[in-house]
Structures are given as C-alpha cells and as structure tokens.
Design an enzyme around this catalytic site. Structure first.
Site, PDB file in Angstrom:
ATOM      1  N   TYR A  98      43.582  45.046  42.599  1.00 27.93           N
ATOM      2  CA  TYR A  98      44.773  44.199  42.724  1.00 27.93           C
ATOM      3  C   TYR A  98      45.770  44.831  43.680  1.00 27.93           C
ATOM      4  O   TYR A  98      45.914  46.059  43.724  1.00 27.93           O
ATOM      5  CB  TYR A  98      45.477  44.060  41.372  1.00 27.93           C
ATOM      6  CG  TYR A  98      44.842  43.087  40.413  1.00 27.93           C
ATOM      7  CD1 TYR A  98      44.998  41.718  40.582  1.00 27.93           C
ATOM      8  CD2 TYR A  98      44.098  43.546  39.331  1.00 27.93           C
ATOM      9  CE1 TYR A  98      44.424  40.826  39.691  1.00 27.93           C
ATOM     10  CE2 TYR A  98      43.524  42.659  38.430  1.00 27.93           C
ATOM     11  CZ  TYR A  98      43.688  41.301  38.615  1.00 27.93           C
ATOM     12  OH  TYR A  98      43.129  40.410  37.744  1.00 27.93           O
ATOM     13  N   TYR A 137      36.477  45.180  37.657  1.00 29.97           N
ATOM     14  CA  TYR A 137      37.300  46.395  37.765  1.00 29.97           C
ATOM     15  C   TYR A 137      37.396  47.104  36.424  1.00 29.97           C
ATOM     16  O   TYR A 137      37.303  46.481  35.367  1.00 29.97           O
ATOM     17  CB  TYR A 137      38.691  46.066  38.327  1.00 29.97           C
ATOM     18  CG  TYR A 137      39.538  45.094  37.530  1.00 29.97           C
ATOM     19  CD1 TYR A 137      40.253  45.497  36.407  1.00 29.97           C
ATOM     20  CD2 TYR A 137      39.642  43.766  37.930  1.00 29.97           C
ATOM     21  CE1 TYR A 137      41.035  44.619  35.692  1.00 29.97           C
ATOM     22  CE2 TYR A 137      40.433  42.861  37.220  1.00 29.97           C
ATOM     23  CZ  TYR A 137      41.124  43.294  36.098  1.00 29.97           C
ATOM     24  OH  TYR A 137      41.900  42.409  35.389  1.00 29.97           O
ATOM     25  N   ARG A 147      36.190  44.874  33.422  1.00 29.42           N
ATOM     26  CA  ARG A 147      36.411  43.440  33.252  1.00 29.42           C
ATOM     27  C   ARG A 147      35.370  42.651  34.043  1.00 29.42           C
ATOM     28  O   ARG A 147      35.117  42.948  35.206  1.00 29.42           O
ATOM     29  CB  ARG A 147      37.797  43.016  33.802  1.00 29.42           C
ATOM     30  CG  ARG A 147      39.032  43.564  33.121  1.00 29.42           C
ATOM     31  CD  ARG A 147      39.225  43.149  31.681  1.00 29.42           C
ATOM     32  NE  ARG A 147      38.650  41.900  31.244  1.00 29.42           N
ATOM     33  CZ  ARG A 147      39.162  40.683  31.416  1.00 29.42           C
ATOM     34  NH1 ARG A 147      40.296  40.527  32.039  1.00 29.42           N
ATOM     35  NH2 ARG A 147      38.553  39.619  30.940  1.00 29.42           N
ATOM     36  N   HIS A 150      36.953  37.690  37.378  1.00 23.86           N
ATOM     37  CA  HIS A 150      37.719  36.560  36.840  1.00 23.86           C
ATOM     38  C   HIS A 150      38.879  36.214  37.763  1.00 23.86           C
ATOM     39  O   HIS A 150      39.335  37.045  38.562  1.00 23.86           O
ATOM     40  CB  HIS A 150      38.261  36.877  35.439  1.00 23.86           C
ATOM     41  CG  HIS A 150      39.162  38.071  35.431  1.00 23.86           C
ATOM     42  ND1 HIS A 150      38.686  39.362  35.327  1.00 23.86           N
ATOM     43  CD2 HIS A 150      40.518  38.186  35.542  1.00 23.86           C
ATOM     44  CE1 HIS A 150      39.696  40.203  35.374  1.00 23.86           C
ATOM     45  NE2 HIS A 150      40.826  39.525  35.511  1.00 23.86           N
ATOM     46  N   HIS A 152      42.765  34.632  37.279  1.00 24.49           N
ATOM     47  CA  HIS A 152      43.802  34.226  36.327  1.00 24.49           C
ATOM     48  C   HIS A 152      44.357  32.866  36.751  1.00 24.49           C
ATOM     49  O   HIS A 152      44.613  32.630  37.939  1.00 24.49           O
ATOM     50  CB  HIS A 152      44.942  35.243  36.318  1.00 24.49           C
ATOM     51  CG  HIS A 152      44.522  36.596  35.825  1.00 24.49           C
ATOM     52  ND1 HIS A 152      44.658  36.988  34.510  1.00 24.49           N
ATOM     53  CD2 HIS A 152      43.954  37.648  36.460  1.00 24.49           C
ATOM     54  CE1 HIS A 152      44.196  38.218  34.370  1.00 24.49           C
ATOM     55  NE2 HIS A 152      43.766  38.645  35.541  1.00 24.49           N
TER      56      HIS A 152
HETATM   57 FE   LIG Z   1      42.677  40.464  35.871  1.00 23.55          FE
END
Ligand SMILES: [Fe+2]
Length: 226
Positions: A98, A137, A147, A150, A152
């Site tokens: 991110y 990640y 995770r 995905h 959000h």
């Molecule tokens: Fe996320």
C-alpha cells in the site's frame, strides 16, 4: 441481543485480533434518525470525474501488474439497482504494497500506482473500475499471516445509515483457508465477497474481467468486512 439479527461477521472474532480491541463491550443504542441520516449523503456529482475510475491512469506511466476490469451492480435487498451512488475502492499494488506509511513491508512501491478510485453507479446500478490485480501481503496478525488478494470497497446505499464497507476477493485464492478476516464470515455468506472471472467483460489483448455485485441490506447482503 434478543430480537436483533445475528451479526455476520460478529464484531469480535478472536482470530482476527484487532476486532477484540474495537468491538463494542456494551449493548448498542439506537440513535434517532434525522433527515441527514435518512437522505444523505449528498455530494457534488460533478466532483467525481470519469477518470477517477481508472486506477491505471493516475500517473505519467502505467502501473506494473496484471490489468483487470472490475465491474458489477449495486443492488438493494430486493435486487433493484441503486443508481447514482458513490462507490469507492482502495487496494495494494501488484506487489502487495500500500502507498501508506503504515505499510513498510519489503515489497516495492509503484510510482505509477496510488491504489484509490471512485465512481458513481449508473441508472442500472452499474459501476466499473480499471486497475491492476493487487498482490497478497503479510499483516502480522499471527505467524506467517498473509491476506488473500483483495480490493476494499465502500458503497453508500440510499443513506448514510446504509453505508457498507467490504472487501472483494478473487476466485480460488489459496489463502482463503488461512485468513481470519475471510473466515470471520459464515460459510454461507463468504462467497458473496468473492468476485467471479468474467469472459464477457474481459478485453481481448488488454485485461481480465471480474464481476462483483454488492447487495445492501436483506438476507443476501454482502457481508461488511472492514
Ligand atoms: Fe487491505
């Protein structure tokens, strides 16, 4: 609470550690709804540009990764389209990183990818984003915790009180079985968070299409997962 529908997922799910810190410890109070809650949000539609829906076109060059087209419909509990509503997305880049100071894990940032987009649904409740497939990640919830890939989503229904925040997954991800966030949702509802590969919206020689409908309210509602 007696008479209240069972929450899915529950506010507290011990395997998803941070839920224990933020879940309500006392019964919820129902606040009176005023005009703002019933009829908001009102935002200037002119502020949402068509280009906001293309996460690959926000910089000088194109981001690295597998190009995807994510589209679907925003529907109410009866399956009716919800038109003119704001859909917002945010995601990691193709390497699973991110653009946020809270994410310092050793994967590269992409100078051509911010990872946020938005659009308004059309008259049929449709939305469409162009992006790159996010990477998995690590997140430190438990040893070797990763995770599943995905995106959000935040959607407003017809009012602030219907706002739903969730995560869209990709079909067949091997990390589903190990992910407490995915597993916090009941068996029957988990698949409502998983997009489907869609050849009809796949663009030849260009990008892969995924379909994801979001249902606000009712027994087939898309689960809320923060
Ligand atoms: Fe996320």
């Amino acid at each position: 609470m007696a008479g209240e529908p069972r929450l899915d997922p529950a506010y507290d799910f011990p395997e998803y550690r941070s839920t224990l810190l933020r879940c309500p410890k006392r019964p919820l109070l129902r606040l009176p709804e005023g005009p703002t809650e019933r009829h908001g949000p009102m935002f200037g539609e002119h502020l949402v540009r068509e280009s906001d829906a293309d996460l690959t076109a926000q910089h000088d060059g194109e981001p690295l990764g597998e190009r995807i087209i994510v589209s679907g419909r925003l529907l109410d509990e009866a399956g009716r389209p919800i038109a003119g509503q704001l859909v917002e997305v945010w995601q990691a880049n193709a390497a699973g990183r991110y653009l946020h100071r809270g994410d310092q894990h050793p994967a590269p940032l992409d100078p051509n990818f911010t990872g946020a987009g938005r659009c308004l649904t059309d008259a049929e409740g449709r939305y469409r984003f162009v992006s790159v497939k996010p990477g998995a990640y690590p997140w430190g919830n438990h040893p070797n915790a990763w995770r599943p890939a995905h995106i959000h989503f935040s959607v407003f229904g017809r009012a602030f009180t219907e706002r739903l925040v969730t995560q869209m997954y990709f079909p067949g991800d091997p990390l589903f079985a190990y992910d407490p966030i995915f597993q916090s949702v009941s068996d029957g509802a988990r698949q409502r968070m998983v997009s489907s590969f869609d050849l009809d919206t796949t663009v030849e020689q260009w990008g892969l299409g995924y379909r994801f409908d979001v249902v606000v309210g009712g027994h087939l509602a898309t689960p809320m997962v923060g």
